[in-house]
Design a protein around this motif. Structure first.
Motif, PDB file in Angstrom:
ATOM      1  N   PRO A 151      -5.331  -6.925  -8.231  1.00 48.53           N
ATOM      2  CA  PRO A 151      -5.430  -7.513  -6.883  1.00 48.53           C
ATOM      3  C   PRO A 151      -6.887  -7.564  -6.433  1.00 48.53           C
ATOM      4  CG  PRO A 151      -4.513  -5.294  -6.793  1.00 48.53           C
ATOM      5  CD  PRO A 151      -4.619  -5.633  -8.228  1.00 48.53           C
ATOM      6  N   LEU A 152      -7.260  -8.704  -5.832  1.00 49.04           N
ATOM      7  CA  LEU A 152      -8.637  -8.923  -5.390  1.00 49.04           C
ATOM      8  C   LEU A 152      -8.730  -8.786  -3.874  1.00 49.04           C
ATOM      9  CD1 LEU A 152      -9.591 -11.963  -7.645  1.00 49.04           C
ATOM     10  CD2 LEU A 152      -9.956  -9.537  -8.083  1.00 49.04           C
ATOM     11  N   TYR A 201      -1.677 -12.864   6.418  1.00 51.97           N
ATOM     12  CA  TYR A 201      -1.762 -12.365   5.049  1.00 51.97           C
ATOM     13  C   TYR A 201      -1.922 -10.859   5.065  1.00 51.97           C
ATOM     14  CZ  TYR A 201      -3.841 -11.304   0.492  1.00 51.97           C
ATOM     15  OH  TYR A 201      -4.121 -10.748  -0.729  1.00 51.97           O
ATOM     16  N   TYR A 214      -8.449   1.792 -11.766  1.00 56.10           N
ATOM     17  CA  TYR A 214      -8.516   1.841 -10.309  1.00 56.10           C
ATOM     18  C   TYR A 214      -9.679   0.973  -9.848  1.00 56.10           C
ATOM     19  CZ  TYR A 214     -12.266   5.242 -11.038  1.00 56.10           C
ATOM     20  OH  TYR A 214     -13.436   5.854 -11.447  1.00 56.10           O
ATOM     21  N   ALA A 215      -9.585   0.504  -8.568  1.00 54.23           N
ATOM     22  CA  ALA A 215     -10.632  -0.357  -8.009  1.00 54.23           C
ATOM     23  C   ALA A 215     -11.641   0.486  -7.245  1.00 54.23           C
ATOM     24  CB  ALA A 215     -10.027  -1.404  -7.085  1.00 54.23           C
ATOM     25  N   ILE A 216     -12.925   0.138  -7.388  1.00 50.99           N
ATOM     26  CA  ILE A 216     -13.983   0.843  -6.663  1.00 50.99           C
ATOM     27  C   ILE A 216     -13.920   0.410  -5.206  1.00 50.99           C
ATOM     28  CG2 ILE A 216     -16.476   1.129  -6.422  1.00 50.99           C
ATOM     29  CD1 ILE A 216     -16.680   0.661  -9.460  1.00 50.99           C
ATOM     30  N   GLY A 217     -13.763   1.394  -4.315  1.00 51.19           N
ATOM     31  CA  GLY A 217     -13.715   1.095  -2.890  1.00 51.19           C
ATOM     32  C   GLY A 217     -12.322   0.917  -2.352  1.00 51.19           C
ATOM     33  N   ALA A 218     -11.289   1.070  -3.182  1.00 53.32           N
ATOM     34  CA  ALA A 218      -9.923   0.923  -2.677  1.00 53.32           C
ATOM     35  C   ALA A 218      -9.610   2.058  -1.727  1.00 53.32           C
ATOM     36  CB  ALA A 218      -8.941   0.911  -3.842  1.00 53.32           C
ATOM     37  N   PRO A 219      -8.924   1.787  -0.615  1.00 54.87           N
ATOM     38  CA  PRO A 219      -8.611   2.844   0.350  1.00 54.87           C
ATOM     39  C   PRO A 219      -7.797   3.940  -0.327  1.00 54.87           C
ATOM     40  CG  PRO A 219      -8.127   0.684   1.265  1.00 54.87           C
ATOM     41  CD  PRO A 219      -8.428   0.472  -0.178  1.00 54.87           C
ATOM     42  N   THR A 239      -6.764   4.483  -4.558  1.00 56.41           N
ATOM     43  CA  THR A 239      -5.448   4.176  -5.128  1.00 56.41           C
ATOM     44  C   THR A 239      -5.584   3.806  -6.587  1.00 56.41           C
ATOM     45  OG1 THR A 239      -4.846   3.313  -2.959  1.00 56.41           O
ATOM     46  CG2 THR A 239      -3.371   2.793  -4.791  1.00 56.41           C
ATOM     47  N   VAL A 240      -4.791   4.450  -7.458  1.00 58.05           N
ATOM     48  CA  VAL A 240      -4.806   4.164  -8.887  1.00 58.05           C
ATOM     49  C   VAL A 240      -3.791   3.075  -9.180  1.00 58.05           C
ATOM     50  CG1 VAL A 240      -4.405   5.111 -11.173  1.00 58.05           C
ATOM     51  CG2 VAL A 240      -5.544   6.501  -9.431  1.00 58.05           C
ATOM     52  N   LEU A 241      -4.248   2.067  -9.917  1.00 58.41           N
ATOM     53  CA  LEU A 241      -3.355   0.957 -10.252  1.00 58.41           C
ATOM     54  C   LEU A 241      -2.500   1.315 -11.472  1.00 58.41           C
ATOM     55  CD1 LEU A 241      -2.812  -2.009  -9.347  1.00 58.41           C
ATOM     56  CD2 LEU A 241      -4.315  -2.713 -11.217  1.00 58.41           C
ATOM     57  N   TRP A 253     -13.544  -3.026 -10.994  1.00 60.83           N
ATOM     58  CA  TRP A 253     -12.441  -2.204 -11.512  1.00 60.83           C
ATOM     59  C   TRP A 253     -12.972  -1.248 -12.586  1.00 60.83           C
ATOM     60  CZ3 TRP A 253      -7.603  -2.340  -9.469  1.00 60.83           C
ATOM     61  CH2 TRP A 253      -7.312  -3.395  -8.621  1.00 60.83           C
ATOM     62  N   TYR A 301      -2.317  -2.962  -1.504  1.00 62.15           N
ATOM     63  CA  TYR A 301      -3.251  -2.171  -2.309  1.00 62.15           C
ATOM     64  C   TYR A 301      -4.575  -2.007  -1.567  1.00 62.15           C
ATOM     65  CZ  TYR A 301      -6.057  -0.520  -6.209  1.00 62.15           C
ATOM     66  OH  TYR A 301      -6.879   0.236  -7.008  1.00 62.15           O
ATOM     67  N   TRP A 302      -5.102  -3.090  -1.038  1.00 66.59           N
ATOM     68  CA  TRP A 302      -6.371  -3.029  -0.324  1.00 66.59           C
ATOM     69  C   TRP A 302      -6.179  -2.715   1.161  1.00 66.59           C
ATOM     70  CZ3 TRP A 302     -10.814  -2.637  -2.788  1.00 66.59           C
ATOM     71  CH2 TRP A 302     -10.901  -3.117  -4.097  1.00 66.59           C
ATOM     72  N   GLN A 303      -4.910  -2.658   1.620  1.00 66.05           N
ATOM     73  CA  GLN A 303      -4.582  -2.430   3.024  1.00 66.05           C
ATOM     74  C   GLN A 303      -5.329  -3.410   3.919  1.00 66.05           C
ATOM     75  OE1 GLN A 303      -4.884   1.734   4.112  1.00 66.05           O
ATOM     76  NE2 GLN A 303      -3.875   2.399   2.230  1.00 66.05           N
ATOM     77  N   GLU A 304      -5.297  -4.665   3.491  1.00 59.73           N
ATOM     78  CA  GLU A 304      -5.927  -5.727   4.265  1.00 59.73           C
ATOM     79  C   GLU A 304      -4.856  -6.485   5.032  1.00 59.73           C
ATOM     80  OE1 GLU A 304      -7.876  -7.854   1.002  1.00 59.73           O
ATOM     81  OE2 GLU A 304      -9.788  -7.523   2.016  1.00 59.73           O
ATOM     82  N   ASN A 307      -2.184  -7.283   2.222  1.00 63.28           N
ATOM     83  CA  ASN A 307      -2.266  -6.793   0.845  1.00 63.28           C
ATOM     84  C   ASN A 307      -2.127  -5.280   0.890  1.00 63.28           C
ATOM     85  OD1 ASN A 307      -3.511  -5.636  -1.586  1.00 63.28           O
ATOM     86  ND2 ASN A 307      -4.050  -7.756  -2.067  1.00 63.28           N
ATOM     87  N   THR A 353     -15.143  -7.849  -6.604  1.00 64.39           N
ATOM     88  CA  THR A 353     -14.320  -6.649  -6.752  1.00 64.39           C
ATOM     89  C   THR A 353     -14.647  -6.018  -8.097  1.00 64.39           C
ATOM     90  OG1 THR A 353     -12.515  -7.569  -5.422  1.00 64.39           O
ATOM     91  CG2 THR A 353     -11.976  -5.732  -6.883  1.00 64.39           C
TER      92      THR A 353
END
Lengths: 287, 131
Positions: free
Chosen positions: B45-46, A187, B23-28, B31-33, B55, A191-194, A189, B53
């Motif tokens: 996205p979770l 898997y 944007y998500a808190i802690g996103a590498p 990154t702005v959605l 937002w 956006y999260w670079q997971e 992702n 998560t």
């Protein structure tokens, strides 16, 4: 003298009147039909007419005699095979060949069919199915473990008037399978670079379905035959788990595919051979 | 991923919200959605390595002020194989959804089980200009 003449005249008149009445009765009421010997032909009973039928005609029960004559005629129109005509043992072998040629799954089954009256043929099929797929461009490998299935049903042979060596049939089946499979997945992702790998191991399910089949079976040599069967099937139920939906169902094929095709080799065991119709029997309507 | 639609407060009508940044808190790389755009829905996205998560939704009010609300989703990630065509993925069971109320009136969970099938999971109610 005069008295004698009157007496004679009276006697003559009475005699004349009586004679004329007799003549008229003969010309108006009584006819005799002459007997012609050529119309008195005694008809012989037909070929293979049973003595019981002759007795019925003689007894005067014409309706019963005609009904029995109709039944006898139908019975003589094609050969009647005994209830236990033969038993076939078959093996479906096409899927392993197709798997060697690139198909992702296969099943092999053995089946037994009881040929009754060369017409109705109950059958049972028992087999194993397995598969593995890693579709190009996808993120998983699906492994269907070898799992059993069973099908019960019956065929109807349209060629019941012919020799049991050749069969053209349609039939119905009910199938059931319980099976297990594993899924290895990757898997990611963006956006999260997971990125993570996970495995669904020992996923179990069971399914049951119905089939409508049609096929041919042809004698090759002695007691060996080959045949093919086209199957249209419908899935009634397949248990899904919290983590997956099954892709391959043993005996059914890939989920969502309605058609299947099998090729089988058969070995025939004749039964009640002494009650099979003789080849020199006189049938009036065999074609 | 969960799909959220914007609704006018006290109505059942979907609305378009202008000048929204998400944007998500802690996103590498922060990154702005959604970047200062007009939207009527959000796909959020979770993260699968955790069960929560957050937002940030920044709205521009009628006074041209920027006001931010934080939407928090608590969930259970589930490893899932859908089909040969769709492949393997994660699905989620939403267990709790909360938000601050600087602009957002309320949030309603309409479908707590999040799958790859497109369906509305959340309704975010915001006051509209008419209200």
């Amino acid at each position: 003298m005069r008295r004698h003449i009157l007496t004679y005249l009276l006697f003559a008149v009475v005699t004349f009147v009586t004679w004329s009445q007799d003549t008229t009765a003969v010309s108006t009421g009584r006819h005799i039909t002459p007997v012609r010997p050529s119309t008195n032909v005694v008809k012989q009973p037909g070929r293979d007419v049973s003595p019981e039928l002759i007795e019925q005609y003689i007894s005067g029960d014409t309706l019963a005699a005609e009904r029995k004559a109709r039944e006898d005629s139908i019975r003589r129109s094609y050969p009647r095979y005994p209830m236990m005509t033969s038993l076939w043992l078959g093996v479906n072998f096409i899927d392993p060949i197709l798997m060697a040629m690139g198909q992702d799954y296969a099943s092999v089954d053995v089946h037994a069919t009881l040929n009754m009256w060369n017409r109705v043929q109950p059958t049972v099929e028992v087999g194993m199915g397995w598969g593995k797929t890693t579709p190009e461009g996808m993120n998983f490998t699906y492994r269907a473990k070898p799992s059993p299935y069973v099908k019960l049903g019956a065929n109807y042979n349209f060629l019941f008037k012919s020799t049991p060596d050749h069969q053209a049939f349609v039939g119905l089946r009910a199938g059931f399978s319980t099976f297990k499979y594993d899924v290895d997945a990757h898997y990611s992702n963006s956006y999260w670079q997971e990125q993570t790998d996970f495995t669904l191991r020992g996923e179990g399910s069971h399914a049951w379905w119905g089939e409508v089949v049609a096929g041919l079976k042809v004698k090759i040599a002695r007691q060996w035959s080959l045949g093919w069967t086209a199957r249209w099937h419908h899935l009634f139920s397949c248990k899904d788990s919290e983590h997956s939906q099954a892709w391959y169902i043993p005996g059914y094929g890939p989920r969502g595919r309605a058609l299947a095709f099998t090729v089988s080799a058969y070995y025939t065991l004749p039964l009640s051979l002494d009650r099979w119709p003789r080849k020199d029997s006189n049938y009036s309507a065999i074609r | 991923m969960p799909l959220a639609w914007f609704y006018g407060s006290g109505t059942t009508k979907q609305v378009t919200v202008g000048n929204v940044t998400v944007y998500a808190i802690g996103a590498p790389g922060d990154t702005v959605l959604v970047n200062n755009q007009s939207v009527n829905e959000l796909s959020l996205p979770l993260r699968v390595s955790t069960d929560r998560t957050q937002w940030c939704l920044t709205f521009m009010t009628t006074d041209s002020l920027f006001v931010t609300d934080t939407l928090t989703l608590a969930y259970r990630p589930i490893e899932y194989f859908a089909s040969v065509e769709c492949g393997a993925m994660y699905v989620f069971d939403l267990q709790q959804v909360t938000s601050t109320h600087n602009v957002i009136d309320s949030v309603l969970v309409t479908q707590p089980h999040v799958t790859n099938v497109e369906q509305v999971n959340l309704r975010i109610y915001v006051p509209t200009a008419q209200q």
